[in-house]
Design a protein around this motif. Structure first.
Motif, short mmCIF file in Angstrom:
data_model
loop_
_atom_site.label_atom_id
_atom_site.label_comp_id
_atom_site.label_asym_id
_atom_site.label_seq_id
_atom_site.Cartn_x
_atom_site.Cartn_y
_atom_site.Cartn_z
N UNK A 192 10.60 2.86 -17.92
CA UNK A 192 9.57 3.49 -17.10
C UNK A 192 8.26 2.70 -17.11
N UNK A 193 7.87 2.22 -18.27
CA UNK A 193 6.63 1.46 -18.36
C UNK A 193 6.72 0.17 -17.55
N UNK A 230 0.77 -1.24 0.00
CA UNK A 230 0.00 0.00 0.00
C UNK A 230 0.79 1.28 0.00
N UNK A 231 2.11 1.20 -0.24
CA UNK A 231 2.94 2.40 -0.23
C UNK A 231 2.94 3.09 -1.59
N UNK A 232 3.12 4.39 -1.54
CA UNK A 232 3.31 5.22 -2.73
C UNK A 232 4.79 5.14 -3.08
N UNK A 233 5.13 4.43 -4.14
CA UNK A 233 6.52 4.11 -4.45
C UNK A 233 7.00 4.93 -5.64
N UNK A 234 8.17 5.54 -5.47
CA UNK A 234 8.83 6.23 -6.57
C UNK A 234 10.11 5.47 -6.91
N UNK A 235 10.21 5.03 -8.15
CA UNK A 235 11.38 4.30 -8.59
C UNK A 235 12.38 5.21 -9.26
N UNK A 236 13.65 4.93 -9.04
CA UNK A 236 14.73 5.71 -9.66
C UNK A 236 15.48 4.79 -10.62
#
Length: 332
Positions: free
Chosen positions: A188-189, A175-181
């Motif tokens: 990205x897709x 349930x976390x809001x994840x930002x990938x680097x």
């Protein structure tokens, strides 16, 4: 002579360094209590290092690398395991000081083995492997430190790699809001499919990190990268947040100040999967087979190779070009 089997071995002798798949017999394996018919192995950055003379992983030659394996017990002197049991092994000395998983047969101490949890196939276990287990350890440490989904976005460095892709999938499932680097714009897709709500370049992730402290952006960071990026991101972690550090692909030095720690209570958490105690190891594998199973990464992020194509997979991971996980099939 015992029955021969295929193995990928590295050699270093008067003829120089060389590696490849060859036929060997059981006398080349160490004496240990449990013999395993290896079905799958995973490919990790450490395995790539073991395949080169400059990697400084292997200390004796000839040697079979491979720090992960999953397969079926064929012989056992350990009462805890019987022929037919499905098991996995990651960490300890496997593929570093003890002949590893890039072979059709392995002999291992029973103390290193985990029964394959219900809910995971051998292939899935190796798609998770050391990388996914490290991701799970990182998530566990962050949760133990009080991290909750409402605290804000969690940043995952190296998100297209093994640890990163698995961390994105696990955190998203929780349930976390994840930002990938990532340094791979074309991925990205794929990262969105793994569960990332947002994808940034490395430059975007550390923007505004000048000075001793920057803007508070991240509730937590999963960092399998290390180096200067770690130092920059410590400045951007929210009050009381944590960075779970497990790797050094960007360097082994972190030049930082005390300010994130004493003014914002930021925590730098060291993550080691090699000598993780067995009770915790068993608990995490049960979670990875159930509530934490990184299904999007298992469905969208696994590339399978036969043993003969292992050099290709090792070159890919060393070059930083792997997306998701690579697994080696050793089943005939």
């Amino acid at each position: 002579m015992e029955k021969q089997f295929r193995a990928f071995r590295v050699h270093q002798d008067e003829q120089g360094f060389r590696s490849g798949v060859e036929l060997i017999d059981g006398s080349a394996l160490p004496d240990a209590d449990v013999t395993v018919s290896v079905h799958y192995s995973g490919v990790n950055y450490k395995d790539g290092l073991a395949s080169t003379p400059e990697g400084k992983i292997v200390k004796r030659y000839p040697f079979i690398p491979g720090i992960d394996l999953a397969g079926e017990v064929t012989e056992s002197r350990d009462a805890r395991f019987r022929p037919g049991d499905l098991v996995l092994c990651t960490g300890y000395g496997l593929g570093v000081t003890h002949e590893g998983g890039f072979a059709e047969v392995a002999r291992l101490p029973g103390d290193w083995l985990v029964r394959l949890p219900q809910g995971l196939t051998a292939r899935e276990a190796m798609a998770i492997g050391t990388a996914g287990f490290t991701a799970a350890l990182s998530v566990r440490r962050l949760l133990a430190g009080g991290l909750e989904p409402g605290h804000g976005p969690v940043l995952v460095l190296g998100a297209t790699g093994g640890v990163g892709s698995m961390a994105v999938a696990i955190l998203s499932r929780l349930g976390f809001d994840v930002t990938g680097v990532t340094g791979k714009p074309e991925a990205r897709e794929k990262l969105s499919a793994f569960g990332a709500a947002d994808v940034l370049s490395r430059e975007e992730a550390v923007s505004g990190a000048k000075g001793v402290l920057g803007k508070e952006r991240w509730a937590a960071v999963v960092d399998p990268v290390g180096g200067a990026v770690t130092a920059d991101l410590l400045k951007a972690v929210k009050y009381g947040g944590s960075v779970a550090l497990s790797g050094l692909t960007a360097g082994g030095e972190v030049a930082t100040s005390v300010y994130p720690f004493i003014l914002r209570g930021v925590n730098l958490l060291g993550i080691d999967s090699v000598f993780c105690p067995m009770p915790l190891r068993l608990k995490l594998w049960e979670l990875l087979a159930g509530a934490w199973k990184p299904e999007p990464a298992l469905l969208e992020g696994v590339t399978e190779f036969p043993l003969e194509r292992l050099p290709e997979a090792l070159s890919t991971v060393l070059a930083g070009k792997a997306v998701g996980r690579q697994v080696i099939s050793l089943s005939n």
